[in-house]
Motif scaffolding. Structure first.
Motif, PDB file in Angstrom:
ATOM      1  N   ARG A 175      19.831  11.621  -8.372  1.00  0.00           N
ATOM      2  CA  ARG A 175      20.344  10.468  -7.618  1.00  0.00           C
ATOM      3  C   ARG A 175      21.439   9.801  -8.441  1.00  0.00           C
ATOM      4  O   ARG A 175      21.618  10.105  -9.616  1.00  0.00           O
ATOM      5  CB  ARG A 175      19.224   9.445  -7.369  1.00  0.00           C
ATOM      6  CG  ARG A 175      18.134   9.975  -6.463  1.00  0.00           C
ATOM      7  CD  ARG A 175      17.254   8.875  -5.910  1.00  0.00           C
ATOM      8  NE  ARG A 175      16.323   9.443  -4.939  1.00  0.00           N
ATOM      9  CZ  ARG A 175      15.195  10.083  -5.266  1.00  0.00           C
ATOM     10  NH1 ARG A 175      14.860  10.189  -6.546  1.00  0.00           N
ATOM     11  NH2 ARG A 175      14.416  10.601  -4.342  1.00  0.00           N
TER      12      ARG A 175
ATOM     13  N   SER B 221      22.765   6.910 -10.687  1.00  0.00           N
ATOM     14  CA  SER B 221      22.089   5.902 -11.525  1.00  0.00           C
ATOM     15  C   SER B 221      22.298   4.510 -10.950  1.00  0.00           C
ATOM     16  O   SER B 221      21.468   3.625 -11.103  1.00  0.00           O
ATOM     17  CB  SER B 221      22.621   5.913 -12.956  1.00  0.00           C
ATOM     18  OG  SER B 221      23.210   7.131 -13.279  1.00  0.00           O
ATOM     19  N   SER B 222      23.431   4.304 -10.257  1.00  0.00           N
ATOM     20  CA  SER B 222      23.719   2.994  -9.683  1.00  0.00           C
ATOM     21  C   SER B 222      22.778   2.659  -8.547  1.00  0.00           C
ATOM     22  O   SER B 222      22.720   1.504  -8.112  1.00  0.00           O
ATOM     23  CB  SER B 222      25.161   2.990  -9.174  1.00  0.00           C
ATOM     24  OG  SER B 222      25.291   3.995  -8.160  1.00  0.00           O
ATOM     25  N   GLY B 223      22.060   3.632  -8.034  1.00  0.00           N
ATOM     26  CA  GLY B 223      21.163   3.375  -6.918  1.00  0.00           C
ATOM     27  C   GLY B 223      21.861   3.492  -5.576  1.00  0.00           C
ATOM     28  O   GLY B 223      21.236   3.313  -4.532  1.00  0.00           O
ATOM     29  N   GLU B 224      23.140   3.786  -5.590  1.00  0.00           N
ATOM     30  CA  GLU B 224      23.901   3.928  -4.344  1.00  0.00           C
ATOM     31  C   GLU B 224      23.276   5.024  -3.483  1.00  0.00           C
ATOM     32  O   GLU B 224      23.127   6.143  -3.923  1.00  0.00           O
ATOM     33  CB  GLU B 224      25.349   4.302  -4.702  1.00  0.00           C
ATOM     34  CG  GLU B 224      26.214   4.663  -3.516  1.00  0.00           C
ATOM     35  CD  GLU B 224      27.430   5.509  -3.931  1.00  0.00           C
ATOM     36  OE1 GLU B 224      27.953   6.249  -3.097  1.00  0.00           O
ATOM     37  OE2 GLU B 224      27.830   5.430  -5.119  1.00  0.00           O
TER      38      GLU B 224
ATOM     39  N   ASP C 241      22.279  13.146  -2.561  1.00  0.00           N
ATOM     40  CA  ASP C 241      21.105  12.987  -3.409  1.00  0.00           C
ATOM     41  C   ASP C 241      20.277  14.257  -3.222  1.00  0.00           C
ATOM     42  O   ASP C 241      20.065  14.692  -2.085  1.00  0.00           O
ATOM     43  CB  ASP C 241      20.278  11.764  -2.984  1.00  0.00           C
ATOM     44  CG  ASP C 241      20.893  10.477  -3.508  1.00  0.00           C
ATOM     45  OD1 ASP C 241      21.849  10.572  -4.309  1.00  0.00           O
ATOM     46  OD2 ASP C 241      20.432   9.396  -3.107  1.00  0.00           O
TER      47      ASP C 241
END
Lengths: 390, 463
Positions: free
Chosen positions: A313, A315-318, A343
């Motif tokens: 994924r 790392s920014s969570g986007e 992802d």
């Protein structure tokens, strides 16, 4: 005459006693780097085992595995088989430019038995595998694509004078057995052409595709997804040679020690640090685990080798669309390219611990927007996982 | 244990050689007896017991036969028959019971496995009992010497079948010399090479074509199966005999020859004088001649040939294909005897050779398929019946790849290489120094093949 008799006898005895003494004196090894497998050690004695004859079999195996100069002797055998004009050793062909390819597989028959000394395939096994894929395609609610990767013998065919009839028959029968509605990503004939044109799309000493081969496959996947304009052109990547001493699985199995090693490349965009990668719940250092490059099995540097579940994924969570890969090891070097767009959830279909044959349930569990099956033809004819898909 | 295993070469043999040559003369038979039992029991220890019963009974009956031999011949004959029947009953029970039970619809015994080498050592024991009864040999009073004769590990599990009278002297008085030892080494290395480098690799080719036939049966495949099997069987079995004879020499024994280039024979009669000689000799001495041989007219002789060949067939295994195999040779041999040989003598040598090899190859087809239906379909495939064509690309590819091996194997089955080498070294004396080096090289290359393969069993262990 007498002197010659002494020489003959002493030479013979010194070989016998020399190896015997070395066998006793040298410590046992538990693992062979060259062959990449565990070596059998002295079996523990039991009367039951002795009486059944298992003990003597185990001692024979122990002797073969721990024999002094084993690697050298195995190399001599390989050399003598090649010198005899067989063009192969232990089922591994030696082709132009040191290209290796396995021709004989532990073929699975429809009744579950296996056949080792054959380069045929059982049509029933292929039919059952395709039936599994058809079932999974029907059951899945999201887009599903099938990418069956070639073996060296399929792709590097032009390096050998070995006939392609079996490869072609296998590809034909898969084409026939899969429902027209199943969307296939075809790479074998494309890569075969690329190889003939002189591009190293498969390793010479290993059964996997190279990073270049994986890139071509990535392009084909993107085309199949209708995302052709988003394909990252090859020249955007920095091609970094990370190893020039990769001795792969075919090198280990073929006993042809004079064959030169492969080089391994990472294709980098510079944004590799932006990905968070986990394997079986634990975080990895990234898409690549560089410590593997110091060992023999360099291919494991891609996604840290074999794991049951790997996720990639940002790392920014986007959030991005989720691509579920039901796969074997070929997907490991393909994944870094696909990670630029999706992802990823990679499930190891070949796992002996976990069973991912219920594809719909897996897609549901991981919220997959797309599912891609990446599986090698070798596993199609030697394993039964595909036939159990649903 | 088999000779072509690392355990034998680098654990068993060095220890046995050390023990044997470090022992004083009168202990050497004890050493051989003990290590031979270990050799035998290595795979299936339970059958040591059976072996001991066989040995002990024949040993004990020997005294009874000898005591009655001169004064009460009828009684001696009875003791001889009892001893023979006891040993034959073991052979019958383990080897043939289930086969005859299936014919007679009797209950079968599950899990009855064949004790290794039982057909070989039973025949050796019988030869002692019969020779003794005939007065051709003296009773062996020394249990260890008799036990050594039966269990002697070089010939225990696959021959040559040594008749007692051939070895009687050597059991008590033999001299081990360095010349014999060296000649044994050469013979052993030669046999090991024949078995491991040729026999086993030919077997791999054979297995390959067998598997290919399952999916793509071709005429070429069927011919390759038969040719590879024919060559494989020769190298497997004669290689074993060479190793046995060589090992025997290392311990001061001289065993009879078992093969004499069978594939150069020009008739089936000649073939059987060259193939598995000790078995043919055994049947001639103990069955054919006692039945009257060729001295009581053509009809009786044909009957005698038929009896010998029914038994020879069955000796090789409890299965219909072996019966058929024996019958096949019986018919050919009778024909050759009655008229065919006279005709053949008028034909060119090439034709006679071709005739012989063709019949031999077909005989091994019957021999190799215990499943008669599978054998028949292979036979039909030889002529293209039930095949997908004459050849497929992989079958032809494999043939090309095996050609050098086939050529070496074919030439190696003739006396020529030996003659050439002898002629060559006769002119260049220093070239003889090559012999020890060649023997050592063959040994090391064989070790390389053994290290890389998991197992190489012997075809003839199953008989």
């Amino acid at each position: 005459m007498k002197r010659m008799s002494w020489i003959t006898s002493l030479l013979f005895l010194s070989i016998l006693f020399g190896f015997a003494a070395a066998f006793v004196l040298l410590p046992d090894k538990s693992f062979s780097e060259q062959e990449n497998r565990g070596l059998r050690t002295l079996p523990s004695f039991s009367w039951d085992q002795l009486m059944s004859g298992d003990f003597s079999g185990a001692v024979n195996d122990y002797f073969a595995d721990q024999f002094p100069l084993r690697d050298t002797l195995v190399g001599w055998k390989g050399a003598s088989e090649i010198a005899l004009g067989k063009g192969e050793n232990d089922g591994i062909l030696l082709g132009a430019g040191g290209q290796l390819a396995r021709r004989q597989f532990e073929m699975r028959c429809a009744d579950g038995s296996t056949l080792t000394d054959a380069d045929a395939f059982d049509p029933e096994t292929v039919r059952a595998a395709c039936a599994g894929i058809n079932r999974a395609a029907d059951a899945l609610p999201c887009p599903f694509h099938v990418l069956l990767t070639g073996r060296n013998i399929d792709v590097a065919a032009s390096a050998f004078d070995y006939p392609t009839e079996i490869s072609d028959a296998l590809l034909d029968s898969i084409r026939r057995e899969l429902e027209p509605s199943v969307q296939r990503v075809e790479t074998v004939s494309l890569l075969r052409e690329r190889f003939r044109a002189g591009e190293q799309v498969y390793y010479k000493t290993d059964h996997h595709w190279t990073t270049l081969g994986a890139y071509y496959a990535y392009c084909e996947v993107m085309k199949a997804y209708g995302m052709e304009e988003q394909i990252l052109p090859a020249k955007r990547f920095t091609r970094q040679t990370v190893s020039d001493h990769f001795y792969g699985t075919l090198w280990s199995a073929g006993g042809m020690k004079w064959v030169q090693p492969d080089t391994v490349e990472f294709w980098l965009l510079g944004n590799e640090g932006d990905f968070a990668v986990t394997a079986d719940g634990k975080p990895l250092e990234g898409l690549y685990t560089r410590s593997w490059l110091q060992k023999k099995d360099c291919y494991s540097a891609f996604l840290d080798g074999t794991h049951d579940v790997v996720t990639v994924r940002m790392s920014s969570g986007e959030p991005r669309p989720v691509l579920l890969l039901l796969k074997d090891s070929f997907a490991n070097s393909l994944a870094p390219f696909l990670a630029q767009h999706f992802d990823l959830v990679l499930l190891n279909l070949s796992s002996s611990r976990a069973d991912y044959t219920d594809l719909s349930a897996a897609a549901d569990q991981y919220g997959a927007d797309r599912v891609l099956l990446v599986y090698t033809l070798e596993n199609v004819i030697t394993a039964d996982k595909l036939s159990r898909l649903h | 244990m088999v000779f072509s295993s690392l355990v034998f070469l680098f654990a068993y043999l060095p220890v046995v050689l050390l023990m044997y040559y470090l022992s004083p003369l009168r202990w050497r038979n004890v050493v051989l007896f003990a290590v031979s039992l270990l050799f035998y029991g290595w795979g299936e220890p339970v059958y040591i017991l059976l072996m001991m019963v066989s040995v002990t009974s024949a040993y004990a009956f020997g005294f009874l036969i000898e005591r009655c031999r001169d004064r009460e011949p009828e009684k001696a004959r009875r003791w001889m028959l009892v001893s023979v029947l006891i040993n034959l009953s073991f052979l019958f029970f383990f080897k043939y019971y289930n086969f005859f039970a299936s014919i007679l619809r009797l209950p079968q015994i599950a899990g009855l496995s064949l004790p290794i080498g039982i057909s070989f050592y039973t025949f050796q024991i019988l030869s002692y009992t019969i020779d003794l009864w005939r007065g051709e040999t003296a009773v062996q009073r020394n249990y260890i010497a008799f036990g050594t004769y039966v269990t002697l590990f070089p010939q225990l599990i696959a021959g040559p079948i040594v008749r007692y009278q051939e070895i009687d002297e050597q059991l008590s008085r033999r001299r081990e010399t360095i010349e014999d030892f060296a000649s044994g080494v050469r013979r052993f290395c030669c046999g090991l090479g024949k078995k491991v480098l040729l026999g086993d690799t030919l077997a791999a080719g054979y297995a390959y074509y067998q598997n290919l036939q399952l999916f793509e049966p071709t005429a070429l495949g069927a011919w390759m199966i038969m040719i590879l099997y024919t060559l494989h069987l020769y190298y497997d079995f004669s290689g074993y005999s060479d190793m046995a004879i060589g090992l025997g020499r290392m311990f001061g024994f001289s065993f009879p020859e078992n093969f004499n280039y069978p594939y150069i024979a020009k008739s089936i009669t000649e073939f059987w004088r060259r193939w598995h000689i000790t078995l043919s000799t055994w049947f001639r001495e103990y069955v054919y001649i006692p039945l009257g041989g060729n001295r009581r007219g053509k009809l009786k002789q044909c009957r005698n040939i038929a009896v010998v060949w029914a038994l020879t067939g069955l000796w090789h295994g409890a299965n219909w294909n072996f019966v058929l195999w024996g019958l096949y040779f019986c018919v050919i041999l009778i024909c050759e005897h009655l008229f065919l040989r006279r005709w053949l003598e008028k034909t060119p040598a090439v034709f006679r050779h071709f005739y012989t090899m063709l019949l031999v190859v077909v005989s091994f087809l019957i021999f190799s398929y215990t499943d008669l239906a599978a054998g028949l379909s292979c036979f039909r495939a030889l002529f293209g019946v039930g095949t997908v064509g004459f050849s497929v690309p992989v079958a032809a590819y494999q043939l090309l790849r095996l050609l050098p091996l086939l050529a070496i194997a074919a030439v190696g089955s003739t006396p020529w290489p030996r003659l050439w080498f002898a002629r060559w070294t006769a002119r260049r004396r220093p070239a003889r120094a090559l012999v020890p080096v060649l023997s050592a090289m063959v040994l090391v290359v064989c070790v390389a093949y053994l290290v890389d393969s998991t197992f190489s069993p012997f075809e003839y262990l199953n008989f």
